[in-house]
Design a protein around this motif. Structure first.
Motif, PDB file in Angstrom:
ATOM      1  N   SER A 109      46.594  39.979  41.070  1.00 38.67           N
ATOM      2  CA  SER A 109      45.810  41.184  40.816  1.00 38.67           C
ATOM      3  C   SER A 109      45.212  41.141  39.413  1.00 38.67           C
ATOM      4  O   SER A 109      45.809  40.583  38.500  1.00 38.67           O
ATOM      5  CB  SER A 109      46.681  42.429  40.995  1.00 38.67           C
ATOM      6  N   PRO A 110      44.024  41.747  39.231  1.00 41.09           N
ATOM      7  CA  PRO A 110      43.391  41.766  37.910  1.00 41.09           C
ATOM      8  C   PRO A 110      44.029  42.822  37.006  1.00 41.09           C
ATOM      9  O   PRO A 110      44.852  43.616  37.458  1.00 41.09           O
ATOM     10  CB  PRO A 110      41.943  42.152  38.235  1.00 41.09           C
TER      11      PRO A 110
ATOM     12  N   PRO B 169      31.316  43.071  28.104  1.00 41.77           N
ATOM     13  CA  PRO B 169      31.080  42.504  29.441  1.00 41.77           C
ATOM     14  C   PRO B 169      32.344  42.000  30.141  1.00 41.77           C
ATOM     15  O   PRO B 169      32.392  41.956  31.367  1.00 41.77           O
ATOM     16  CB  PRO B 169      30.105  41.344  29.172  1.00 41.77           C
ATOM     17  N   GLN B 170      33.371  41.630  29.375  1.00 42.03           N
ATOM     18  CA  GLN B 170      34.601  41.135  30.003  1.00 42.03           C
ATOM     19  C   GLN B 170      35.309  42.217  30.826  1.00 42.03           C
ATOM     20  O   GLN B 170      36.188  41.932  31.623  1.00 42.03           O
ATOM     21  CB  GLN B 170      35.548  40.510  28.976  1.00 42.03           C
ATOM     22  N   LEU B 171      34.898  43.463  30.666  1.00 41.56           N
ATOM     23  CA  LEU B 171      35.500  44.542  31.452  1.00 41.56           C
ATOM     24  C   LEU B 171      35.057  44.509  32.913  1.00 41.56           C
ATOM     25  O   LEU B 171      35.621  45.212  33.740  1.00 41.56           O
ATOM     26  CB  LEU B 171      35.180  45.908  30.837  1.00 41.56           C
ATOM     27  N   ALA B 172      34.077  43.681  33.228  1.00 43.17           N
ATOM     28  CA  ALA B 172      33.640  43.546  34.624  1.00 43.17           C
ATOM     29  C   ALA B 172      34.788  43.044  35.498  1.00 43.17           C
ATOM     30  O   ALA B 172      34.817  43.314  36.704  1.00 43.17           O
ATOM     31  CB  ALA B 172      32.442  42.606  34.716  1.00 43.17           C
ATOM     32  N   GLU B 173      35.734  42.347  34.895  1.00 42.93           N
ATOM     33  CA  GLU B 173      36.879  41.802  35.632  1.00 42.93           C
ATOM     34  C   GLU B 173      38.034  42.801  35.744  1.00 42.93           C
ATOM     35  O   GLU B 173      39.031  42.527  36.395  1.00 42.93           O
ATOM     36  CB  GLU B 173      37.380  40.526  34.953  1.00 42.93           C
ATOM     37  N   VAL B 174      37.914  43.937  35.072  1.00 36.08           N
ATOM     38  CA  VAL B 174      38.982  44.938  35.067  1.00 36.08           C
ATOM     39  C   VAL B 174      38.749  45.934  36.200  1.00 36.08           C
ATOM     40  O   VAL B 174      37.628  46.355  36.443  1.00 36.08           O
ATOM     41  CB  VAL B 174      39.031  45.679  33.705  1.00 36.08           C
ATOM     42  N   GLU B 175      39.809  46.289  36.866  1.00 37.17           N
ATOM     43  CA  GLU B 175      39.738  47.283  37.938  1.00 37.17           C
ATOM     44  C   GLU B 175      40.091  48.647  37.355  1.00 37.17           C
ATOM     45  O   GLU B 175      41.129  48.800  36.707  1.00 37.17           O
ATOM     46  CB  GLU B 175      40.735  46.900  39.031  1.00 37.17           C
ATOM     47  N   PHE B 176      39.216  49.619  37.563  1.00 33.98           N
ATOM     48  CA  PHE B 176      39.464  50.988  37.107  1.00 33.98           C
ATOM     49  C   PHE B 176      39.832  51.824  38.319  1.00 33.98           C
ATOM     50  O   PHE B 176      39.182  51.713  39.364  1.00 33.98           O
ATOM     51  CB  PHE B 176      38.228  51.563  36.408  1.00 33.98           C
ATOM     52  N   ALA B 177      40.865  52.649  38.181  1.00 35.37           N
ATOM     53  CA  ALA B 177      41.343  53.433  39.317  1.00 35.37           C
ATOM     54  C   ALA B 177      41.753  54.827  38.863  1.00 35.37           C
ATOM     55  O   ALA B 177      41.977  55.079  37.677  1.00 35.37           O
ATOM     56  CB  ALA B 177      42.540  52.731  39.962  1.00 35.37           C
ATOM     57  N   VAL B 178      41.836  55.706  39.833  1.00 36.84           N
ATOM     58  CA  VAL B 178      42.294  57.077  39.590  1.00 36.84           C
ATOM     59  C   VAL B 178      43.476  57.331  40.520  1.00 36.84           C
ATOM     60  O   VAL B 178      43.428  56.985  41.697  1.00 36.84           O
ATOM     61  CB  VAL B 178      41.178  58.101  39.888  1.00 36.84           C
ATOM     62  N   GLN B 179      44.531  57.898  39.963  1.00 37.22           N
ATOM     63  CA  GLN B 179      45.661  58.369  40.765  1.00 37.22           C
ATOM     64  C   GLN B 179      45.869  59.835  40.434  1.00 37.22           C
ATOM     65  O   GLN B 179      45.546  60.286  39.333  1.00 37.22           O
ATOM     66  CB  GLN B 179      46.932  57.571  40.457  1.00 37.22           C
ATOM     67  N   GLU B 180      46.400  60.559  41.381  1.00 33.56           N
ATOM     68  CA  GLU B 180      46.612  62.004  41.178  1.00 33.56           C
ATOM     69  C   GLU B 180      47.568  62.282  40.029  1.00 33.56           C
ATOM     70  O   GLU B 180      47.265  63.075  39.151  1.00 33.56           O
ATOM     71  CB  GLU B 180      47.143  62.653  42.458  1.00 33.56           C
TER      72      GLU B 180
ATOM     73  N   LEU C 271      47.654  51.133  31.426  1.00 33.12           N
ATOM     74  CA  LEU C 271      47.149  49.783  31.620  1.00 33.12           C
ATOM     75  C   LEU C 271      48.188  49.007  32.410  1.00 33.12           C
ATOM     76  O   LEU C 271      49.353  48.956  32.013  1.00 33.12           O
ATOM     77  CB  LEU C 271      46.896  49.100  30.268  1.00 33.12           C
ATOM     78  N   ILE C 272      47.773  48.432  33.509  1.00 36.34           N
ATOM     79  CA  ILE C 272      48.655  47.571  34.297  1.00 36.34           C
ATOM     80  C   ILE C 272      48.126  46.150  34.134  1.00 36.34           C
ATOM     81  O   ILE C 272      47.035  45.827  34.612  1.00 36.34           O
ATOM     82  CB  ILE C 272      48.663  47.984  35.787  1.00 36.34           C
ATOM     83  N   PRO C 273      48.863  45.298  33.393  1.00 37.79           N
ATOM     84  CA  PRO C 273      48.379  43.935  33.129  1.00 37.79           C
ATOM     85  C   PRO C 273      48.205  43.121  34.406  1.00 37.79           C
ATOM     86  O   PRO C 273      48.837  43.393  35.429  1.00 37.79           O
ATOM     87  CB  PRO C 273      49.472  43.330  32.248  1.00 37.79           C
ATOM     88  N   ALA C 274      47.353  42.108  34.297  1.00 38.12           N
ATOM     89  CA  ALA C 274      47.082  41.220  35.430  1.00 38.12           C
ATOM     90  C   ALA C 274      48.374  40.577  35.908  1.00 38.12           C
ATOM     91  O   ALA C 274      49.291  40.312  35.126  1.00 38.12           O
ATOM     92  CB  ALA C 274      46.069  40.162  35.026  1.00 38.12           C
TER      93      ALA C 274
END
Length: 131
Positions: free
Chosen positions: A80-81, A36-47, A69-72
């Motif tokens: 940023s998260p 559940p702690q992953l709710a605070e993590v932002e997931f993104a896609v880059q080309e 992984l880009i740390p907070a």
């Protein structure tokens, strides 16, 4: 007469980029049910991953990364998260079809979550590496 081949609500009208975003979202949702702690993590896609500018950072064993992984940046609630980025083009190049692409995306997300949580990928998802 020109126009779309399929109406926008059917799967044919989903772009490759949108389909890839869905794979990342599915992998993140699947892991979030267990962690559940992953709710605070932002997931993104880059080309593609950013270019490495320092030649000392280049290691022959490290080819093109599939994710990162880009740390907070700052304390929780400020800055940023934690952010997990999956690079679309390198993953697509390595996967032969949709099923293989989905599996590779899931493995990349699991590996990055494992790094974030300080666990092994097998502890993050017991099915890691089995499929």
């Amino acid at each position: 007469m020109r126009g779309p081949i399929a109406p926008p609500q059917v799967p044919l009208a989903v772009s490759r980029s949108e389909a890839f975003d869905d794979l990342v979202r599915d992998a993140a949702d699947r892991l979030e049910r267990r962690w559940p702690q992953l709710a605070e993590v932002e997931f993104a896609v880059q080309e593609v991953p950013p270019a490495i500018t320092d030649a000392d950072e280049v290691d022959v064993a490290d080819l093109v990364p599939l994710g990162r992984l880009i740390p907070a940046d700052g304390p929780p609630g400020r800055g940023s998260p934690n952010r997990i980025v999956v690079y679309r083009r390198p993953v697509e190049i390595r996967a032969k079809g949709r099923d293989e692409r989905a599996l590779l995306v899931h493995e990349v997300v699991v590996e990055q979550v494992a790094e974030l949580l300080g666990l092994s990928p097998e502890n993050v998802d017991p099915r890691y590496g089995e499929e």
